[in-house]
Write a protein that holds these residues in place. Structure first.
Motif: not given
Ligand SMILES: Nc1ncnc2c1ncn2[C@@H]1O[C@H](COP(=O)(O)OP(=O)(O)O)[C@@H](O)[C@H]1O
Ligand SMILES: Cc1ncc(COP(=O)(O)OP(=O)(O)O)c(N)n1
Length: 274
Positions: A53-74
């Motif tokens: 198991a390998w974790e992703l960096p916090v910045e990668a998680v933040r960036a993915q979240y913002r990409s989705v929520v800020d444009d497509i919406g949830v």
């Protein structure tokens, strides 16, 4: 054509396709919503267990979240494997700043006993993640880790739910899948889950199925709940529909690999059963 409801899973990848992000997206497709993903970790995993198991960096998680929520919406968010205290706290902060309801599956350990969450992250789950959850969906091992309540009876499910609610989720769904199915014991013959918000109580019962291919049940249930919430269902309605779906998926679980195979996310169209 109007846009479908959108659901975001924040979870780890299961290379075997039975749990994690893969189970979540398949479930979302089965419920007719548009599924999106924020990857938190990558696991090398199959029917025998988790090999790495390998974790992703916090910045990668933040960036993915913002990409989705800020444009497509949830319309709903679901969380699964979060691996570390740092990731738990980051995801809690992101969810806390989003209006959509959040289904928190506090994934701790896989069915094979492989840890998917650092012990040092438990306190962050209690104090940061549970308070922003609309529904929290621990299994019996997870609720024992989080609250200290060990469930061996239906009354135990009630006590565990009350202890979990004290950390702030609006609803607690305690999954009794791990209650012994032995004849004569509580839960015997049935897979019993308990849902409450502290005033309403809902018991969800289904036949306990004798199929060992149950890999991914928890992820599937939580994603199905998030899909129902995104469509505008109430929490009890979404949980009841999710329970029906996971029961059908377990009934048709696949004997893939040499160990515990995955549930069948496509059982409705594969079998024609409703
Ligand atoms: N053998 C089974 N037969 C029917 N339902 C089951 C069985 N095992 C688990 N479930 C149901 O699957 C859902 C997920 O529960 P559980 O397996 O306890 O979660 P997790 O995958 O997080 O450990 C619950 O609704 C539970 O009651
Ligand atoms: C990457 C990843 N996330 C979550 C889990 C746990 O999934 P769950 O649905 O609880 O199923 P089991 O592993 O208990 O069968 C996982 N294994 N991997």
């Amino acid at each position: 054509m109007s846009a479908p409801p959108r659901v975001l899973t924040v979870a780890g990848s299961d290379s075997g396709g039975g749990a994690g992000i893969q189970a979540d997206l398949k479930t979302m497709l089965a419920f007719g919503v548009h599924g999106m993903s924020v990857l938190t970790a990558v696991t090398a995993q199959n029917s025998l267990g988790v090999q790495g198991a390998w974790e992703l960096p916090v910045e990668a998680v933040r960036a993915q979240y913002r990409s989705v929520v800020d444009d497509i919406g949830v319309q709903a968010v679901k969380t699964g494997m979060l691996a570390s205290a740092e990731l738990v706290e980051t995801v809690a902060e992101l969810i806390g700043g989003t209006e959509a309801p959040a289904v928190v599956d506090p994934v701790g350990v896989s069915k094979h006993g492989d840890s998917l969450l650092a012990a040092s992250a438990l306190d962050s789950v209690r104090t940061k993640l549970l308070p922003v959850a609309t529904v929290a969906t621990p299994n019996l091992d997870e609720v024992a880790q989080l609250t200290g309540v060990r469930v061996e009876s239906e009354d135990g499910l009630r006590r565990a739910a009350a202890a979990l609610l004290s950390y702030g989720p609006k609803w607690a769904l305690i999954k009794g899948g791990h209650l012994s199915g032995d004849a004569g014991r509580v839960g015997g013959g049935q897979a019993v889950d308990f849902l409450t918000d502290g005033s309403e109580e809902h018991w969800l019962r289904a036949p306990r199925l004798d199929n060992r291919h149950t890999h991914g049940t928890g992820c599937t249930l939580a994603s199905a709940i998030a899909s129902g919430l995104a469509k505008g269902q109430s929490v009890p309605e979404a949980v009841a529909a999710a329970k029906e779906y996971v029961t059908g998926a377990i009934a048709d679980g696949f004997a893939l690999g040499g160990g515990i195979g995955p549930v069948d996310h496509g059982w409705r169209w594969r079998t024609g059963r409703a």
